[in-house]
Motif scaffolding. Structure first.
Motif: not given
Length: 324
Positions: A77-88
């Motif tokens: 996974v390349y980058d994890t977004y600004p937020s935990v919600t988006q990454a989840q």
């Protein structure tokens, strides 16, 4: 140096050919093993600027993508977004496709790229050593929301693995070459997929234009962009760009040429008396006319910030020498 992660491959997961929607995030299969996850880029009329946060200004308003390379039970996974919600959302989507083993790569230390790292608490997170140093230094302020203001990112995970030179990670049958680059920020890390000739570009390239985060190194960034073009990618997938172009497989190297043109023109005109009020169209007219990039409303703010940064940086300095 090469770090090889060879996990058990359980067969190729085939992608659907249509773009899927779930909430705000759009899932875009680039091919049968590379996926884009895209959020944001709302119409200007739909946003409440009074309630906008750093995540909105730096990512959601301009549009933000993260990427995954998958094969069977493995994914990078390349980058994890600004937020935990988006990454989840990304992790849950990949888990439903049978992924059980994750590796994460952070493109650089800016918060809109690392905000969801904690979703991968059980996985290895890789970044450049410079990214690790920045995140370790700023972690207390990231967690309490005082670095860039709210929202705070807590819990927050700093990458465990720091690299200083190109590093190869295996995802089943596919290789991902993580290449440190000083473009946009000195701690940058792009992902090169040699079997596809795809470039996951992070913030080294953007549509409409790059955020000039570190004006002191623009001449070096200009040269490094030229080197990156020599890799001859067949598709460039930036973290901030037009979702329609990303969904079709990405940009051509014309996006690299545009970025070089923009930063050079900006730097070379920083002493102009009317520099601070010049619009985007002044610096990349040919690229806008050709459709290399489109003029997205949220980038006017980014361009204004770029003008201010360069005017301040070059106020009592000679202009940078970009060479021929």
């Amino acid at each position: 140096m090469a770090i090889r992660r060879a996990l058990a491959a359980l067969g190729l997961v085939l992608a659907t050919v249509a773009t899927a929607h779930a909430g705000e995030i759009r899932v875009m299969p680039i091919n049968d093993h590379v996926f884009a996850f895209y959020d944001g880029r709302p119409a200007e009329s739909s946003v409440n600027m009074a309630k906008a946060t750093w995540a909105d200004h730096g990512a959601n308003f301009v549009g933000v993508a993260t990427y995954a390379v998958i094969d069977g039970s493995e994914a990078l996974v390349y980058d994890t977004y600004p937020s935990v919600t988006q990454a989840q959302f990304v992790r849950d989507y990949l888990a439903k496709r049978g992924v059980r083993h994750f590796i994460v790569a952070n493109s650089h230390w800016h918060l809109d790229h690392v905000g969801g790292n904690a979703v991968y608490a059980d996985s290895s997170v890789i970044a450049t050593e410079k990214t690790r140093a920045q995140l370790i230094r700023h972690k207390p302020k990231i967690k309490d929301g005082t670095l860039q203001g709210p929202p705070a990112i807590s819990p927050f995970k700093v990458p465990e693995v720091g690299i200083t030179e190109p590093t190869t990670v295996s995802v089943g049958r596919y290789s991902v070459e993580l290449r440190p680059v000083n473009i946009h920020s000195a701690d940058g890390l792009v992902a090169w997929l040699p079997q596809d000739r795809l470039l996951l570009a992070g913030d080294t390239l953007e549509d409409t234009l790059t955020f000039i985060a570190e004006p002191e190194s623009l001449a070096e960034q200009y040269r490094n962009l030229g080197e990156m073009k020599s890799w001859s990618p067949t598709g460039i997938l930036p973290n901030h760009g037009d979702p329609a172009i990303i969904a079709k497989g990405g940009y051509t190297t014309a996006l690299i040429d545009m970025t070089r043109h923009y930063i050079r023109a900006m730097a070379e005109h920083a002493h102009d008396k009317d520099f601070a009020i010049q619009p985007i169209e002044r610096f990349i007219p040919a690229e806008l006319k050709a459709g290399t990039v489109s003029l997205w409303w949220a980038y006017r703010e980014a361009h204004h910030e770029n003008l201010q940064k360069l005017a301040t940086y070059y106020k009592n300095k000679p202009l940078s020498d970009f060479g021929p």
